[in-house]
Design an enzyme around this catalytic site. Structure first.
Site, PDB file in Angstrom:
ATOM      1  N   GLU A  68      -9.672  -1.695   5.050  1.00  0.00           N
ATOM      2  CA  GLU A  68     -10.422  -1.328   6.429  1.00  0.00           C
ATOM      3  C   GLU A  68     -11.487  -2.333   6.548  1.00  0.00           C
ATOM      4  O   GLU A  68     -12.289  -2.770   5.646  1.00  0.00           O
ATOM      5  CB  GLU A  68     -10.545   0.111   6.129  1.00  0.00           C
ATOM      6  CG  GLU A  68      -9.509   0.953   6.034  1.00  0.00           C
ATOM      7  CD  GLU A  68      -8.889   1.115   7.521  1.00  0.00           C
ATOM      8  OE1 GLU A  68      -8.603   0.186   8.217  1.00  0.00           O
ATOM      9  OE2 GLU A  68      -8.396   2.337   7.969  1.00  0.00           O
TER      10      GLU A  68
ATOM     11  N   ASP B 298       0.886  -1.182   0.000  1.00  0.00           N
ATOM     12  CA  ASP B 298       0.036  -0.017  -0.049  1.00  0.00           C
ATOM     13  C   ASP B 298       0.903   1.302   0.060  1.00  0.00           C
ATOM     14  O   ASP B 298       2.123   1.214   0.202  1.00  0.00           O
ATOM     15  CB  ASP B 298      -0.685  -0.111   1.266  1.00  0.00           C
ATOM     16  CG  ASP B 298      -0.309  -0.426   2.467  1.00  0.00           C
ATOM     17  OD1 ASP B 298       1.002  -0.400   2.518  1.00  0.00           O
ATOM     18  OD2 ASP B 298      -0.949  -0.871   3.414  1.00  0.00           O
TER      19      ASP B 298
ATOM     20  N   ASN C 163      -7.440  -2.285  14.337  1.00  0.00           N
ATOM     21  CA  ASN C 163      -8.850  -2.509  13.896  1.00  0.00           C
ATOM     22  C   ASN C 163      -9.017  -3.846  13.014  1.00  0.00           C
ATOM     23  O   ASN C 163     -10.169  -4.157  12.472  1.00  0.00           O
ATOM     24  CB  ASN C 163      -9.404  -1.321  13.048  1.00  0.00           C
ATOM     25  CG  ASN C 163      -9.025  -1.245  11.887  1.00  0.00           C
ATOM     26  OD1 ASN C 163      -7.933  -1.765  11.474  1.00  0.00           O
ATOM     27  ND2 ASN C 163      -9.418   0.113  11.212  1.00  0.00           N
TER      28      ASN C 163
ATOM     29  N   HIS D 184      -7.178  -4.361  10.221  1.00  0.00           N
ATOM     30  CA  HIS D 184      -6.929  -4.337   8.750  1.00  0.00           C
ATOM     31  C   HIS D 184      -5.809  -5.166   8.483  1.00  0.00           C
ATOM     32  O   HIS D 184      -4.906  -5.327   9.097  1.00  0.00           O
ATOM     33  CB  HIS D 184      -6.926  -2.727   8.427  1.00  0.00           C
ATOM     34  CG  HIS D 184      -5.908  -1.848   8.909  1.00  0.00           C
ATOM     35  ND1 HIS D 184      -5.883  -0.802   9.080  1.00  0.00           N
ATOM     36  CD2 HIS D 184      -4.571  -2.298   8.732  1.00  0.00           C
ATOM     37  CE1 HIS D 184      -4.773  -0.034   9.253  1.00  0.00           C
ATOM     38  NE2 HIS D 184      -3.913  -1.228   8.900  1.00  0.00           N
TER      39      HIS D 184
END
Ligand code: GLP
Length: 244
Positions: free
Chosen positions: A143, A67, A136, A138
């Site tokens: 996400e 990413d 979280n 990811h």
């Protein structure tokens, strides 16, 4: 999915690096999928050490990063291109032309995402993918959502991710709100996956990823469906194993 509980960050990094080194030795033309964040730094340090010791050779290795932040170029200290050059590429004999990171400065990020997907496709996919874990759940910048996104895409970063990653920037306001990330298809098609997780802040997400249902609400949970995924985690991230 195999979970390897390591005593500490150092052991986690060395064990993960040993697996990557084995891949590089056995298959010198491998396509490695690489991750950023604080977690893999120890693994990259160990790979550099193994390279300096003459144990591994990156001359034919090609890399694909997961990413990049939209809006950050290679000169920005927090861009993932900058991170990779600084933490690994500048210290080993990898050909810079064989290292791929999405272009965060592309005029059209959606088009860049499509081109990146095609590029990975043309390489024949990823042989070994290294992943970190967001607090979280990811992976890359996939996400939590109500569905999994298969292809490389532009993503709006969640508030939690912006909060978590603001520690790397001078202020929260400087954290980009979008990123380009590989989707779950290229990740799940990788021959092997290594997930690195350390620290108690990741314990909740790791427990859900390993023991919870497979759900896009916790993207890393999809790794349960991969045939060759090894989680290298330190004890702090695994304290839930010893509960009750
Ligand atoms: C970022 C990256 C992820 C990484 C995560 C965890 O959001 N996009 O690929 O896994 O951070 O970062 P850290 O290792 O610093 O906790």
């Amino acid at each position: 999915m195999k979970l390897l509980v390591c005593n500490d960050y150092d052991e986690m990094s060395k064990k993960a690096a040993a697996l990557i080194a084995a891949q590089v030795k056995l298959f010198p033309e491998s396509i490695l999928g690489l991750a950023t964040g604080s977690t893999p730094i120890g693994t990259y340090d160990e790979l550099i050490r193994l390279y300096n010791a003459g144990e591994i050779d990156f001359s034919e290795i090609e890399t694909v990063n997961l990413d990049e932040y939209v809006g950050l170029g290679p000169d920005h200290e927090q861009s993932y291109r900058h991170f990779m050059n600084k933490q690994l590429f500048n210290h080993v004999n990898i050909d810079p032309e064989m290292t791929h990171v999405p272009n965060g400065l592309a005029a059209n990020p959606e088009e860049e995402a499509e081109n990146y997907e095609m590029m990975v496709e043309c390489l024949g996919g990823i042989d070994l993918q290294v992943l970190g874990l967001g607090p979280n759940g990811h992976i890359g910048f996939n996400e939590p959502d109500s569905f999994f996104t298969p292809a490389t895409h532009v993503v709006n970063l969640s508030k939690e991710t912006i909060d978590a990653n603001s520690r790397f920037f001078a202020s929260r306001a400087e954290v980009p709100h979008q990123a380009i990330t590989l989707g779950v298809k290229q990740i799940m098609q990788a021959g092997k996956i290594i997930l690195l997780v350390n620290g108690e802040k990741k314990a909740r997400a790791l427990k859900a990823a390993v023991t919870g249902p497979v759900t896009p609400d916790l993207p890393a949970s999809i790794l349960q469906l991969h045939p060759d995924c090894t989680v290298f985690a330190d004890e702090a991230a695994c304290e839930w194993i010893y509960d009750d």
